[in-house]
Scaffold this motif. Structure first.
Motif, PDB file in Angstrom:
ATOM      1  N   VAL A 112      -1.231   5.085  -1.546  1.00 28.46           N
ATOM      2  CA  VAL A 112      -1.676   5.278  -2.926  1.00 28.46           C
ATOM      3  C   VAL A 112      -3.090   4.709  -3.062  1.00 28.46           C
ATOM      4  O   VAL A 112      -3.299   3.493  -2.974  1.00 28.46           O
ATOM      5  N   ALA A 115      -5.606   7.444  -7.691  1.00 32.20           N
ATOM      6  CA  ALA A 115      -4.383   8.243  -7.768  1.00 32.20           C
ATOM      7  C   ALA A 115      -3.858   8.327  -9.197  1.00 32.20           C
ATOM      8  O   ALA A 115      -4.125   7.462 -10.042  1.00 32.20           O
ATOM      9  N   ALA A 152       2.569   9.226  -8.900  1.00 30.22           N
ATOM     10  CA  ALA A 152       2.820   8.591  -7.609  1.00 30.22           C
ATOM     11  C   ALA A 152       4.055   7.700  -7.663  1.00 30.22           C
ATOM     12  O   ALA A 152       4.878   7.688  -6.734  1.00 30.22           O
ATOM     13  N   THR A 163       7.296  10.058  -8.111  1.00 30.96           N
ATOM     14  CA  THR A 163       7.605  10.777  -6.876  1.00 30.96           C
ATOM     15  C   THR A 163       7.959   9.802  -5.759  1.00 30.96           C
ATOM     16  O   THR A 163       8.856  10.064  -4.950  1.00 30.96           O
ATOM     17  N   SER A 200       2.470  10.609   3.257  1.00 33.16           N
ATOM     18  CA  SER A 200       2.079  11.127   1.952  1.00 33.16           C
ATOM     19  C   SER A 200       0.876  10.330   1.464  1.00 33.16           C
ATOM     20  O   SER A 200       0.854   9.099   1.570  1.00 33.16           O
ATOM     21  N   TRP A 217      -1.909   9.816  -1.836  1.00 33.92           N
ATOM     22  CA  TRP A 217      -2.081  10.085  -3.268  1.00 33.92           C
ATOM     23  C   TRP A 217      -3.494   9.748  -3.717  1.00 33.92           C
ATOM     24  O   TRP A 217      -3.949   8.618  -3.609  1.00 33.92           O
ATOM     25  N   THR A 218      -4.201  10.766  -4.197  1.00 35.76           N
ATOM     26  CA  THR A 218      -5.571  10.636  -4.678  1.00 35.76           C
ATOM     27  C   THR A 218      -5.899  11.838  -5.542  1.00 35.76           C
ATOM     28  O   THR A 218      -5.398  12.942  -5.299  1.00 35.76           O
ATOM     29  N   GLU A 219      -6.755  11.644  -6.533  1.00 38.32           N
ATOM     30  CA  GLU A 219      -7.197  12.759  -7.365  1.00 38.32           C
ATOM     31  C   GLU A 219      -8.308  13.559  -6.681  1.00 38.32           C
ATOM     32  O   GLU A 219      -8.668  14.638  -7.142  1.00 38.32           O
ATOM     33  N   GLY A 268      -8.421  13.097   0.166  1.00 37.10           N
ATOM     34  CA  GLY A 268      -7.059  13.119   0.696  1.00 37.10           C
ATOM     35  C   GLY A 268      -6.976  13.816   2.039  1.00 37.10           C
ATOM     36  O   GLY A 268      -6.294  13.347   2.952  1.00 37.10           O
ATOM     37  N   ASN A 316      -0.522  14.286  -2.467  1.00 32.43           N
ATOM     38  CA  ASN A 316       0.021  14.363  -3.828  1.00 32.43           C
ATOM     39  C   ASN A 316       1.361  15.098  -3.866  1.00 32.43           C
ATOM     40  O   ASN A 316       1.667  15.838  -4.801  1.00 32.43           O
ATOM     41  N   GLN A 317       2.142  14.869  -2.844  1.00 35.86           N
ATOM     42  CA  GLN A 317       3.475  15.467  -2.739  1.00 35.86           C
ATOM     43  C   GLN A 317       4.293  14.618  -1.774  1.00 35.86           C
ATOM     44  O   GLN A 317       3.744  13.975  -0.887  1.00 35.86           O
TER      45      GLN A 317
END
Length: 453
Positions: free
Chosen positions: A236, A240, A245, A248, A389, A391-393, A398, A413-414
């Motif tokens: 993460v 994110a 995050a 999920t 996995s 997580w980042t915008e 990513g 992001n999954q």
């Protein structure tokens, strides 16, 4: 084989193990079936697989209840597993022709050179209990459609599932002998692999089991595919979407009672958002409904056996003794059955079980890192390499990190998952070879070069 319902501790069925005569009969029937099955037109094999999907959907509740009774899977998740098995059948029924079409190569004028894909023969599948239908169908759908025949040695606590899968294919119209379940203990596997009628083997399971199968197969120069354990990182980053995050991540760790090779197990969180993420994550974990797997609302059921629960708690207790902090959970639940609560550990010291071993249950280890590079280093600090996995915008960021993580698959992001459309498998101690997609279908074929002058 005694089957015990892990939610109640009650013995619900007893199955007789196959003796020498049964093993011999099974292998003889498989060899005989292969000779005609390999000549069956691919279109007909695709049609039979589509019929298997119909049988699965028509009897979804029955098969889901069987999983619930034998290994404690919550009923809603068990129904989803049956549907996923029907999906993998649909996928290969539609795409097998494209996957197996001849590959043509450059050649001198007047010649034609191509690679054709022919089945190997009898394939032994050694499968685990945690996804007792899905693990088997993701092997049999491509392998049988490619023209191989299968012999299933399933886990000893799910013999009913093993027999049900064989019955599904027979009901769908498959010829007898094309797929058979063989109820034998693990100590019989080496001898079956050594049999000259068996041409290849695939295993999903633990590292020691994988090494045993690989060793036995290599002695006889037989092809293997191994999908072994995992300690998947869930990274993460500071940009994110923390709500997504955390939500999920809680599901990625606790789906199927945390009993999954590709479950998120090590949460690697950037220091700038660590406290915020941890608060959200613990809240999401504590909100999960733990209880009776017959209840549609249950999200976390029992561990698959009392022995597995005991092993998991020993790992947690040893980690806490070494210095880890329990944020929630951490003790077996005071109720009937093999129930362990969703658990979060922080301050996990290097070298303790939560740091170095695969915890096959609903226990998450959370780490704080101060820079992006340290996150990658922590993600790769494991002997395993199954999934990950991130997580980042920032999708480009990513993807850059994904390329630096040592794993067979990385989802941005999954949560990590297996999907019929893409290859699935690991590196390092997580095994070798690939399942699913075109790559998985070609694992158990002879890529034969044909040169036509």
């Amino acid at each position: 084989m005694n089957v015990v319902n892990p939610a109640t501790g009650e013995r619900i069925a007893t199955y007789e193990e196959a003796g020498d005569e049964a093993v011999e009969r099974t292998l003889a029937d498989a060899e005989r079936a292969f000779e005609s099955w390999r000549e069956r037109p691919l279109a007909e094999r695709e049609e039979l697989l589509a019929s298997a999907a119909e049988v699965l959907r028509e009897n979804e509740r029955e098969y889901a209840e069987l999983m619930r009774r034998e290994m404690g899977k919550p009923i809603a998740q068990a129904e989803s597993e049956v549907e996923k098995c029907a999906w993998v059948c649909d996928h290969y029924a539609e795409h097998a022709h494209a996957y197996l079409e001849d590959d043509h190569h450059p050649s001198p004028p007047g010649t034609a050179v191509k690679t054709v894909h022919e089945p190997l023969g009898v394939v032994l599948a050694v499968m685990p209990w945690n996804f007792p239908f899905w693990q088997v169908f993701r092997f049999l759908a491509p392998s049988l459609t490619a023209g191989n025949v299968g012999v299933l040695k399933h886990a000893s606590n799910v013999p009913g599932c093993a027999e049900a899968i064989e019955d599904i294919l027979l009901e769908a119209g498959y010829p007898e002998g094309v797929f058979q379940s063989l109820l034998v203990p693990s100590d019989r596997v080496d001898d079956i692999i050594a049999d000259e009628r068996v041409r290849a083997a695939t295993l999903t399971g633990s590292g020691p089991a994988g090494r045993a199968v690989a060793s036995a197969a290599s002695e006889h120069l037989k092809k293997t595919v191994l999908e072994l354990g995992g300690s998947d990182p869930f990274v993460v980053l500071d940009d994110a979407d923390l709500a997504a995050a955390a939500e999920t991540g809680a599901w990625a760790r606790n789906l199927n009672g945390g009993q999954s090779c590709i479950a998120a197990k090590r949460f690697v969180v950037h220091t700038d958002i660590y406290d915020d993420f941890l608060d959200r994550f613990v809240a999401e974990v504590e909100s999960l409904a733990v209880g009776d797997p017959t209840d549609e609302a249950t999200e976390v059921g029992p561990q698959a056996s009392a022995d597995l629960l005991a092993t998991l708690h020993e790992q947690v207790a040893a980690s806490v003794e070494a210095g880890a902090t329990v944020r929630t959970g951490g003790e077996p639940m005071d109720r009937e059955g093999a129930f362990y609560p969703p658990t979060v550990l922080t301050d996990v010291p290097e070298g303790c079980p939560a740091d170095t071993e695969e915890l096959f249950g609903p226990v998450a280890a959370v780490y704080e890192v101060d820079v992006e590079g340290a996150g990658v280093e922590r993600a790769n600090d494991t002997e395993f390499g199954l999934g990950a996995s991130v997580w980042t915008e920032d999708r480009d960021r990513g993807e850059r990190l994904a390329r630096r993580i040592d794993a067979g698959c990385v989802y941005i992001n999954q949560l990590t998952k297996s999907d019929p459309r893409v290859p699935f498998g690991g590196v390092k101690e997580s095994g070798y070879g690939r399942e699913l997609s075109e790559a998985g279908m070609k694992e158990f074929v002879n890529r034969k070069t044909v040169w036509i002058e």
